[in-house]
Design a protein around this motif. Structure first.
Motif, short mmCIF file in Angstrom:
data_model
loop_
_atom_site.label_atom_id
_atom_site.label_comp_id
_atom_site.label_asym_id
_atom_site.label_seq_id
_atom_site.Cartn_x
_atom_site.Cartn_y
_atom_site.Cartn_z
N GLN A 29 0.71 -1.18 -0.10
CA GLN A 29 -0.06 0.06 -0.02
C GLN A 29 0.64 1.39 -0.08
O GLN A 29 1.97 1.16 0.77
CB GLN A 29 -0.86 -0.02 1.35
CG GLN A 29 -1.87 -0.94 1.14
CD GLN A 29 -3.04 -0.98 -0.02
OE1 GLN A 29 -3.41 0.15 -0.33
NE2 GLN A 29 -3.31 -1.99 -0.60
N ARG A 30 0.53 1.96 -0.84
CA ARG A 30 1.17 3.51 -0.79
C ARG A 30 0.88 4.24 0.44
O ARG A 30 -0.09 4.33 1.19
CB ARG A 30 0.70 4.50 -1.87
CG ARG A 30 1.05 3.72 -3.19
CD ARG A 30 0.69 4.98 -4.37
NE ARG A 30 0.75 4.53 -5.62
CZ ARG A 30 0.53 5.29 -6.67
NH1 ARG A 30 0.32 6.54 -6.47
NH2 ARG A 30 0.85 5.02 -7.90
N PRO A 31 2.23 4.87 0.84
CA PRO A 31 1.92 5.80 2.15
C PRO A 31 1.22 7.22 1.78
O PRO A 31 0.96 7.42 0.41
CB PRO A 31 3.34 6.34 2.29
CG PRO A 31 4.02 5.86 1.30
CD PRO A 31 3.38 4.74 0.54
N PRO A 32 0.15 7.51 2.38
CA PRO A 32 -0.31 8.84 1.89
C PRO A 32 0.43 10.02 1.09
O PRO A 32 1.65 10.11 1.39
CB PRO A 32 -0.79 9.44 3.29
CG PRO A 32 -0.67 8.27 4.45
CD PRO A 32 0.26 7.51 3.98
N ALA A 33 -0.10 10.49 0.32
CA ALA A 33 0.77 11.36 -0.65
C ALA A 33 0.72 12.75 -0.05
O ALA A 33 0.26 12.75 1.29
CB ALA A 33 -0.25 11.68 -1.82
N GLU A 100 -5.05 -1.27 -5.85
CA GLU A 100 -4.40 -0.41 -4.75
C GLU A 100 -5.07 0.83 -4.33
O GLU A 100 -6.35 0.77 -4.93
CB GLU A 100 -2.97 0.18 -5.15
CG GLU A 100 -3.18 1.32 -6.42
CD GLU A 100 -1.77 1.81 -6.58
OE1 GLU A 100 -1.02 1.87 -5.76
OE2 GLU A 100 -1.65 2.12 -7.68
N GLN A 101 -4.80 1.23 -3.14
CA GLN A 101 -5.62 2.61 -2.77
C GLN A 101 -4.74 3.34 -2.55
O GLN A 101 -3.53 3.40 -1.94
CB GLN A 101 -6.11 2.32 -1.35
CG GLN A 101 -7.47 1.26 -1.52
CD GLN A 101 -8.08 0.91 -0.41
OE1 GLN A 101 -7.58 0.91 0.64
NE2 GLN A 101 -9.62 0.75 -0.56
N ILE A 102 -5.01 4.82 -2.75
CA ILE A 102 -4.19 5.92 -2.93
C ILE A 102 -4.84 7.08 -2.05
O ILE A 102 -6.09 7.16 -2.04
CB ILE A 102 -3.84 6.66 -4.12
CG1 ILE A 102 -3.33 5.41 -5.17
CG2 ILE A 102 -3.12 7.63 -4.11
CD1 ILE A 102 -3.20 5.84 -6.57
N VAL A 103 -4.19 7.55 -1.07
CA VAL A 103 -4.82 8.62 -0.11
C VAL A 103 -4.30 9.75 -0.27
O VAL A 103 -2.91 9.97 -0.06
CB VAL A 103 -4.65 8.08 1.40
CG1 VAL A 103 -5.45 9.19 2.32
CG2 VAL A 103 -5.61 6.75 1.64
N VAL A 104 -4.82 10.77 -0.50
CA VAL A 104 -4.31 12.21 -0.70
C VAL A 104 -4.99 13.21 0.24
O VAL A 104 -6.24 13.55 0.17
CB VAL A 104 -4.49 12.80 -2.28
CG1 VAL A 104 -4.00 14.24 -2.45
CG2 VAL A 104 -4.15 11.98 -3.09
N PRO A 110 -6.62 19.91 7.27
CA PRO A 110 -5.94 18.47 7.57
C PRO A 110 -6.74 17.57 7.92
O PRO A 110 -6.19 16.49 7.76
CB PRO A 110 -5.24 19.25 8.74
CG PRO A 110 -5.07 20.68 8.64
CD PRO A 110 -6.34 21.03 7.89
N GLY A 111 -8.08 17.50 8.27
CA GLY A 111 -8.88 16.49 8.57
C GLY A 111 -9.61 15.93 7.48
O GLY A 111 -10.33 14.83 7.61
N MET A 112 -9.27 16.22 6.15
CA MET A 112 -9.81 15.76 5.08
C MET A 112 -8.94 14.90 4.15
O MET A 112 -7.99 15.66 3.91
CB MET A 112 -10.77 16.90 4.24
CG MET A 112 -11.39 16.42 3.07
SD MET A 112 -12.72 17.57 2.58
CE MET A 112 -11.51 18.91 1.98
N ALA A 113 -9.50 14.07 3.42
CA ALA A 113 -8.46 13.26 2.55
C ALA A 113 -9.27 12.62 1.42
O ALA A 113 -10.42 12.25 1.41
CB ALA A 113 -7.58 12.17 3.59
N MET A 114 -9.03 12.53 0.17
CA MET A 114 -9.63 11.65 -0.72
C MET A 114 -8.85 10.31 -0.97
O MET A 114 -7.68 10.19 -0.79
CB MET A 114 -9.32 12.42 -2.19
CG MET A 114 -10.18 11.86 -3.27
SD MET A 114 -9.77 10.40 -4.05
CE MET A 114 -7.94 11.02 -4.51
N GLN A 115 -9.87 9.34 -1.01
CA GLN A 115 -9.22 7.91 -0.94
C GLN A 115 -9.72 7.30 -2.37
O GLN A 115 -10.68 7.42 -2.61
CB GLN A 115 -9.74 6.95 0.19
CG GLN A 115 -9.22 5.63 -0.08
CD GLN A 115 -9.88 4.93 0.91
OE1 GLN A 115 -10.09 5.19 1.94
NE2 GLN A 115 -9.70 3.36 0.50
#
Length: 169
Positions: A29-33, A100-104, A110-115
């Motif tokens: 899994q990729r680490p968060p971008a 795979e899953q990518i989190v940006v 800071p409390g929001m991310a796109m998966q």
């Protein structure tokens, strides 16, 4: 005796390596971008065999905080797979597998991310036949005719699904 010990050690190493090679490899899994700023387009994933890349942007709007689109890479790119679109997660019963899953994360919130979840389904592409010398030979004109005649469902397929997690405080 020393030779026997070294060959036994070599044999056990060979057995361990072949067992490790035979075991199914879990895709890391990729680490968060790195956090992305509002209004700045960024590439999430390229799918070279489908001649497409996924590009997203945090909009800064509360009603639609993120926008995602598929962008063709090049008009003369030789497609070897099909990108079926961006939508809901496909059913595993139809042969789709999570690739795979990518989190940006958002830089502004800071409390929001796109998966982004990338899904893949194998195609039914048949191997080329061997010639009289036992070699697989593919000539350009045959390759182009075969690609033109091949149904898109026979090619490997890619699909993307995404969701915004959290919210801007």
């Amino acid at each position: 005796m020393n030779r026997l010990l070294s060959s036994a050690t070599g044999l056990s190493l060979l057995v361990a390596l072949s067992a490790a090679a035979a075991a199914p490899q879990a895709r890391p899994q990729r680490p968060p971008a790195s956090p992305q700023a509002d209004g700045v387009a960024h590439t999430l994933r390229q799918i070279p065999e489908a001649c497409v890349r996924l590009q997203g942007v945090f909009t800064g709007r509360a009603d639609q905080p993120y926008a995602l689109q598929a962008v063709p890479t090049h008009e003369r790119c030789p497609r070897r797979a099909v990108f079926t679109g961006i939508g809901d997660a496909p059913a595993a019963s139809e042969g789709w597998q999570l690739d795979e899953q990518i989190v940006v994360p958002s830089a502004a919130c800071p409390g929001m991310a796109m998966q982004l979840s990338m899904w893949h389904r194998q195609g039914q592409v048949q191997a080329a036949g061997r010639d009289g010398q036992g070699q697989v030979r593919v000539y350009l004109d045959q390759l182009q005719q075969g690609q033109a005649a091949r149904a898109p469902s026979a090619l490997p397929q890619w699909r993307a699904s995404w969701q915004v997690q959290g919210r801007c405080r």
